[in-house]
Design a protein around this motif. Structure first.
Motif, mmCIF file in Angstrom:
data_model
loop_
_atom_site.group_PDB
_atom_site.id
_atom_site.type_symbol
_atom_site.label_atom_id
_atom_site.label_comp_id
_atom_site.label_asym_id
_atom_site.label_seq_id
_atom_site.Cartn_x
_atom_site.Cartn_y
_atom_site.Cartn_z
ATOM 1 N N LYS A 247 0.817 -1.212 0.000
ATOM 2 C CA LYS A 247 0.000 0.000 0.000
ATOM 3 C C LYS A 247 0.851 1.263 0.000
ATOM 4 C CE LYS A 247 -3.777 2.282 2.505
ATOM 5 N NZ LYS A 247 -3.044 3.534 2.770
ATOM 6 N N ARG A 251 -0.265 3.001 -3.216
ATOM 7 C CA ARG A 251 -1.237 4.059 -2.898
ATOM 8 C C ARG A 251 -0.537 5.353 -2.484
ATOM 9 N NH1 ARG A 251 -6.580 3.248 -4.471
ATOM 10 N NH2 ARG A 251 -7.151 1.076 -4.101
ATOM 11 N N ASP A 252 0.385 5.234 -1.527
ATOM 12 C CA ASP A 252 0.963 6.444 -0.931
ATOM 13 C C ASP A 252 1.928 7.150 -1.876
ATOM 14 O OD1 ASP A 252 -0.506 5.582 1.184
ATOM 15 O OD2 ASP A 252 1.187 5.072 2.468
ATOM 16 N N ARG A 255 0.238 6.824 -6.203
ATOM 17 C CA ARG A 255 -1.013 7.540 -6.473
ATOM 18 C C ARG A 255 -1.107 8.878 -5.733
ATOM 19 N NH1 ARG A 255 -3.587 4.731 -10.109
ATOM 20 N NH2 ARG A 255 -3.935 2.479 -9.954
ATOM 21 N N GLU A 256 -0.832 8.878 -4.440
ATOM 22 C CA GLU A 256 -1.007 10.109 -3.671
ATOM 23 C C GLU A 256 0.133 11.107 -3.914
ATOM 24 O OE1 GLU A 256 -3.713 10.907 -2.008
ATOM 25 O OE2 GLU A 256 -4.590 8.972 -2.592
ATOM 26 N N LYS A 292 -6.659 -3.206 -1.988
ATOM 27 C CA LYS A 292 -6.430 -2.073 -1.099
ATOM 28 C C LYS A 292 -5.099 -1.371 -1.405
ATOM 29 C CE LYS A 292 -9.410 -3.463 2.741
ATOM 30 N NZ LYS A 292 -9.498 -3.907 4.162
ATOM 31 N N GLY A 294 -4.075 -1.012 -4.427
ATOM 32 C CA GLY A 294 -4.311 -0.231 -5.635
ATOM 33 C C GLY A 294 -4.114 -0.959 -6.933
ATOM 34 N N LEU A 321 -13.627 1.489 -4.007
ATOM 35 C CA LEU A 321 -12.342 1.059 -4.568
ATOM 36 C C LEU A 321 -12.549 0.300 -5.876
ATOM 37 C CD1 LEU A 321 -10.268 -0.230 -1.483
ATOM 38 C CD2 LEU A 321 -10.107 1.977 -2.653
#
Length: 721
Positions: A247, A251-252, A255-256, A292, A294, A321
């Motif tokens: 994640k 994600r971090d 994506r972020e 979760k 991604g 999601l």
């Protein structure tokens, strides 16, 4: 199709249809595939139903205009909402016109030609029905035991980033919807797959986040900054967590922090591999962790289609999601224009005109010549046309010169070395003997080779690895030439005749024996479709070698990893106050590479004057010009790759001994002198500190200029606030 329409489609989809979009299956699962065959067994084994197949979002490995059109037509007849398939494939260094392996392309230091190779690969793939290529692979590599180094462009984050951008531009062009001769790119393998322990494929990666950000992440970021549409997860762990369930990574950071809005796809089977990795207790947990993290598309395992519906209904996984992932998939299909033109670019008639055209083969020949690196030349090359040549070795007449990931390439249509030389010089001046196969041979074959060699004035030894010896799952602990080839080399060298080694391989090799027993070495890599022509052009001086290494060659596997941008130690070898023994060194080989990063010879010769700085201080917001006069001291026109490196002498954390910051590849006429000027900015001196802040430190620096990372002229300067 407007975004509003995509949301409308999403609203009409059932949960099962949404989740099926995440399923990527290989070509034989689909109606209309030419090699569909009997798939009842695999379908039952995987729990794949016809309902899943008719809603699956993408297909892996389909190609050929006829087959792709057939698959898409059959699929759209069965898909309730008429959502087209995405056709994806591994178009790594060419579709049917095969270019050198990417490590070879990197050694060209020619990003324009690299971009052109990707453009041609995209054109051939697109007309054959492919929408997405699983390339570029931009993993930074330092360990030649790892077979997949052939798929990278080398050991330097700056140079890898430049090639990442070039490949993405070539594959994608400016507008995927309008330019149906381009394909969407998928950068891989996120992240740090090239740092697998022991050079063993699929193995553990463990490093500090600072090292990850400093060396391994920049090239992925460069590809995304260039607009790359997709990212593929790596097989390895990162900080103890497999990439496909990581994640923080996906994600971090992806994506972020980086703002990536495109599709994230697993590598083959990687979601289910969370189980043997030891972070998922079965497929259900693997599905939860990957979603979760991604991962939007699961390649060739069924964790999502078997378990996500239950997890959404139980509240374990949010349907938001699911919707986000589906929308990303629909968005790419829309960008490619598939909703309006599901057979985008697919054209059987044009396919015959485009595939392996003369134009494409011409570019492949140029790039192959520029990718070869002349490692040694004791005044034997270029060869004279009137010399009687013996061409000996397992690659003398061998079409296995395309290398791994030449999926649609034809060994039969590849120009073998003998054919390239024969067309250049005439077969009458060449005698040929195999001597041995790649990994085996007989005394009769050796004796035949020695007899042929005894009659020649010059011997060309065509040696190397088979394509199966590198690439994925091609890890090797012994990176010397196979024993039988070393035996052939030793026997030939005893004849005392001028000998040239031409090497076909997908990794840096331990060439200690080769360098001692030959007069010249030409590293040809796996040069692709036009390899024989390109090598002959170089051997006979039609082309002037200009390739420069982007990955260091070790003295032995025991020295690995060896790379130019390493750290110093508290007891560096050669320090003024160093004791003879108690320094960081090997007792039996040098610390440095046998052939270092940036190294390569030419038929021209060049000299460098001392670099001149426009100022001895660099202020934030300003620049320094670094100018060096370079002279071609020969009577031969040639290309020189002028390289700029910097060292930060005192950082908040240890800094590399030198870092490539810029380069210029220039053509020099005989006896011509050129002034080469680089502009150095404060931004180029920034690095990740212990708190991961990306800033520079005021203080002392050295700028280096030269032809490779080991032969450099230097000037000091200061960075001030």
């Amino acid at each position: 199709m407007a975004d509003l329409s995509l949301h409308s489609i999403l609203e009409q989809m059932t949960l099962e249809e949404k989740i099926a979009q995440f399923m990527q299956l290989a070509t034989p699962f689909f109606e209309g595939a030419e090699e569909q065959g009997e798939i009842t067994g695999p379908m039952a084994e995987m729990g794949i139903t016809e309902e899943i197949v008719k809603n699956s979002g993408s297909v892996l490995g389909a190609s050929g205009a006829k087959e792709v059109r057939s698959i898409q037509e059959a699929y759209l007849k069965n898909n309730r909402l008429g959502i087209p398939l995405l056709i994806m494939a591994d178009i790594v260094h060419g579709f049917k016109t095969i270019f050198p392996v990417p490590l070879g392309i990197g050694c060209s230091w020619d990003t324009e030609l690299a971009e052109k190779s990707a453009e041609i690969a995209a054109r051939e793939a697109a007309v054959s029905g492919v929408h997405v290529t699983f390339a570029p692979m931009v993993d930074l590599v330092r360990d030649p035991r790892w077979g997949r180094v052939m798929e990278s462009t080398g050991e330097d984050p700056f140079l890898n980033s430049e090639f990442a951008r070039a490949f993405v531009r070539g594959f994608q062009g400016r507008n995927l919807a309008e330019d149906t001769d381009r394909v969407a790119a998928c950068v891989k393998h996120f992240a740090a797959y090239g740092a697998a322990e022991g050079g063993r494929d699929y193995n553990t990666v463990d490093m500090s986040e600072r090292q990850l950000r400093e060396m391994y992440l920049p090239a992925y970021k460069a590809a995304l900054d260039e607009g790359c549409e997709m990212v593929m997860t790596a097989f390895n762990t990162v900080d103890g967590i497999p990439a496909s369930g990581n994640k923080k990574l996906m994600r971090d950071i992806l994506r972020e922090e980086w703002g990536f809005e495109g599709i994230l796809i697993s590598d083959w089977g990687a979601v289910k591999e969370l189980i043997p990795h030891g972070v998922a207790n079965g497929e259900k947990e693997a599905a939860e962790k990957a979603m979760k993290a991604g991962v939007d598309i699961e390649m060739m395992t069924t964790c999502y289609v078997h378990h996500l519906k239950e997890q959404v209904e139980s509240g374990t996984v949010s349907e938001n999601l699911i919707d986000e992932a589906v929308l990303r998939i629909l968005t790419l299909k829309n960008k490619l224009g598939l909703f309006d033109h599901p057979h985008r670019g697919t054209d059987e008639k044009r396919e015959q005109e485009v595939i392996m055209s003369e134009e494409h083969r011409h570019v492949a020949r140029r790039l192959a010549a520029k990718s070869c690196v002349l490692l040694k030349n004791d005044d034997i090359l270029p060869l004279q046309a009137d010399k009687k040549v013996a061409l000996i070795g397992p690659f003398a007449q061998n079409g296995d010169i395309l290398g791994p990931w030449a999926w649609k390439g034809s060994r039969e249509k590849a120009v073998q070395l003998y054919d390239g030389i024969a067309k250049r010089e005439g077969a009458g001046s060449i005698s040929v003997a195999k001597g041995c196969d790649v990994a085996a041979g007989t005394e009769d074959e050796l004796n035949e080779a020695l007899a042929v060699a005894a009659e020649a004035e010059v011997i060309i030894l065509a040696l190397g690895e088979s394509s199966e010896m590198s690439g994925e799952a091609g890890s090797r602990s012994d990176i010397r030439l196979p024993e039988i080839q070393r035996k052939l080399l030793a026997a030939i060298s005893k004849l005392g005749k001028p000998t040239v080694a031409v090497l076909f391989n997908g990794r840096p090799l331990d060439l200690t024996d080769v360098s001692q027993q030959t007069d010249a070495i030409l590293e040809a890599w796996f040069p692709g479709t036009e390899g024989g022509h390109a090598i002959a052009d170089l051997l006979y001086g039609i082309e002037n070698p200009s390739g420069r290494l982007t990955m260091s060659f070790p003295h032995s596997a025991g020295q690995v990893p060896v790379y130019y941008n390493c750290f110093n130690t508290g007891r560096p070898q050669g320090a003024p106050d160093a004791q003879e023994r108690y320094v960081s060194q090997y007792l039996d080989i040098p610390n440095e590479a046998l052939y270092p990063f940036g190294y390569g010879l030419s038929y021209s010769s060049f000299t460098y004057d001392e670099p001149v700085l426009s100022s001895g201080t660099l202020k934030v917001g300003e620049t320094i010009d670094v100018t060096v006069r370079v002279t071609n001291t020969s009577e031969r026109e040639g290309e020189e790759t002028v390289q700029l490196y910097v060292r930060d002498l005192s950082g908040e954390v240890v800094r590399p001994l030198k870092e490539l910051k810029d380069f210029a590849k220039l053509t020099f006429k005989p006896r011509e002198t050129k002034e080469v000027t680089f502009t150095l900015r404060e931004e180029q001196l920034r690095y990740h500190h212990s708190d991961l802040q990306f800033t520079s430190d005021p203080g002392d620096f050295i700028v280096y200029v030269g032809p490779n990372s080991a032969e450099l002229k230097e000037q000091p300067f200061k960075l001030i606030n």
